[in-house]
Design an enzyme around this catalytic site. Structure first.
Site, mmCIF file in Angstrom:
data_model
loop_
_atom_site.group_PDB
_atom_site.id
_atom_site.type_symbol
_atom_site.label_atom_id
_atom_site.label_comp_id
_atom_site.label_asym_id
_atom_site.label_seq_id
_atom_site.Cartn_x
_atom_site.Cartn_y
_atom_site.Cartn_z
ATOM 1 C CE1 TYR A 46 7.921 -8.879 3.800
ATOM 2 C CE2 TYR A 46 8.269 -11.200 3.295
ATOM 3 C CZ TYR A 46 7.921 -9.924 2.892
ATOM 4 O OH TYR A 46 7.577 -9.693 1.583
ATOM 5 C CG ASN A 50 5.556 -0.479 -2.905
ATOM 6 O OD1 ASN A 50 6.418 0.145 -2.305
ATOM 7 N ND2 ASN A 50 5.575 -1.804 -3.013
ATOM 8 C CD GLU A 59 -1.117 -2.434 1.970
ATOM 9 O OE1 GLU A 59 -1.680 -3.532 1.958
ATOM 10 O OE2 GLU A 59 0.004 -2.242 2.507
ATOM 11 C CE LYS A 79 -2.787 -7.463 -10.846
ATOM 12 N NZ LYS A 79 -2.405 -6.891 -9.518
ATOM 13 C CG ASP A 128 2.390 -2.973 -4.840
ATOM 14 O OD1 ASP A 128 1.341 -3.632 -4.696
ATOM 15 O OD2 ASP A 128 3.445 -3.249 -4.245
ATOM 16 N N GLY A 174 6.876 -5.051 -6.687
ATOM 17 C CA GLY A 174 6.223 -3.755 -6.783
ATOM 18 C C GLY A 174 5.558 -3.482 -8.116
ATOM 19 C CB ALA A 175 5.507 -5.256 -11.361
#
Length: 323
Positions: free
Chosen positions: A112, A46, A44, A234, A267, A264-265
């Site tokens: 993470y 991004n 979010e 997509k 986003d 990130g693509a």
């Protein structure tokens, strides 16, 4: 700066968990990397950065820890021109972070550190409500409801507030199976949230898993029947994105670029699609802008480094006028 309960007029709002990312500067396993560059991470985040760089007044809502990483999140978002008046500081939980490896081929290693983080404990507030009722669009992903019962409740409340205020709502499933207690709960909750949105933006694999349909049209018809007005599937494997509405379907081939980091693509794609909506573009132009921003997001290392400014986007589209 105006008081937190009086935000500026906003185009878009999003929310989630912002993390600090320590991105490896050297190749090799993370256990052997000595040099890192600090950046922001979070789907979010991004999208908010992508919208802000394209000139849209955008707010990000969430919670960070009362620690140096949390302070960095807030200052970095402000530096991007993003409204931070709906960010809470949690004195009892830390800001999450991640280590991201460097990979010249394939996906990078990511580890993470987010369990019980401040970002998993968002709560509604007058500042959040003011932004949700004073904006034009809300973007939601399937990540917050996977983080905790508190974050799931916040997600439902945000969507209900936005719907009552007349905002359009986009929903990207952004599936993170490792965050969910079990597969069936993930499918049930994400499906329920998708049914509350105006647009649903699944990847082909996500759509198959969530709907049981095999092809893009079947996935789209599933969500349109559930109440969505727009579905974009997509399909990177086949090099295209397909936008479906009741009045038609538009296929946009993905742009060919020198990709160095694919994170990130999706986003970026969402940011481009929302931007097009805010600018009043029709469906073919909207999915074209989305594909362009998504492609540019992959041309630099880092989750948001490649997200373009308005001038950079227009230059790219002009150079690919025949694509």
């Amino acid at each position: 700066m105006p008081p937190a309960h009086l935000p500026p007029r906003l185009d878009a709002v999003t929310f989630g968990e912002a993390m600090v990312m320590f991105r490896a500067e050297d190749n090799g396993p993370l256990s052997q990397v000595d040099r890192y560059t600090r950046a922001l991470a979070g789907a979010e985040v991004n999208v908010a950065i992508g919208l802000s760089r394209l000139g849209h007044a955008t707010a990000w809502a969430g919670r960070v820890g009362d620690d140096p990483l949390g302070a960095h999140v807030v200052s970095a978002l402000r530096a991007e021109g993003i409204d931070t008046g709906a960010i809470d500081v949690d004195a009892h939980a830390p800001t999450g972070f991640q280590l991201k490896g460097r990979a010249d081929v394939g996906d990078p290693e990511v580890v993470y550190f987010r369990r019980h983080s401040a970002g998993s404990r968002p709560t509604s507030s007058p500042a959040v409500t003011a932004r949700l009722t004073g904006a034009r669009h809300l973007h939601v992903t399937g990540i917050p409801p996977a983080l905790s019962p508190t974050a799931r409740e916040f997600t439902y409340e945000a969507m209900e507030t936005a719907r009552a205020a007349g905002l359009t709502i986009s929903f990207d499933p952004n599936l993170r199976p490792a965050l969910w207690p079990d597969h069936d709960e993930m499918v049930r909750v994400v499906g329920d949230l998708a049914a509350r949105a105006d647009w649903v933006l699944p990847g082909l694999g996500e759509g198959r898993l969530l709907t049981g349909r095999d092809d893009t049209e079947g996935i789209a018809r599933h969500y349109l029947a559930a109440g969505a007005r727009r579905v974009v599937v997509k399909d990177g494997g086949n090099g295209a994105a397909r936008l479906f509405q009741d009045d038609g379907c538009w296929v946009q081939p993905l742009f060919t670029v020198r990709s160095v980091d694919s994170v990130g693509a999706g986003d970026g794609f969402a940011a481009g699609l929302i931007s097009a909506h805010l600018d009043g573009l029709d469906a073919p132009k909207a999915v074209r802008r989305a594909a362009a921003v998504g492609a540019l997001a992959t041309t630099r290392r880092g989750d948001s480094d490649g997200l373009p400014t308005r001038a950079e986007l227009e230059e790219f589209l002009a150079a690919h006028a025949a694509a």
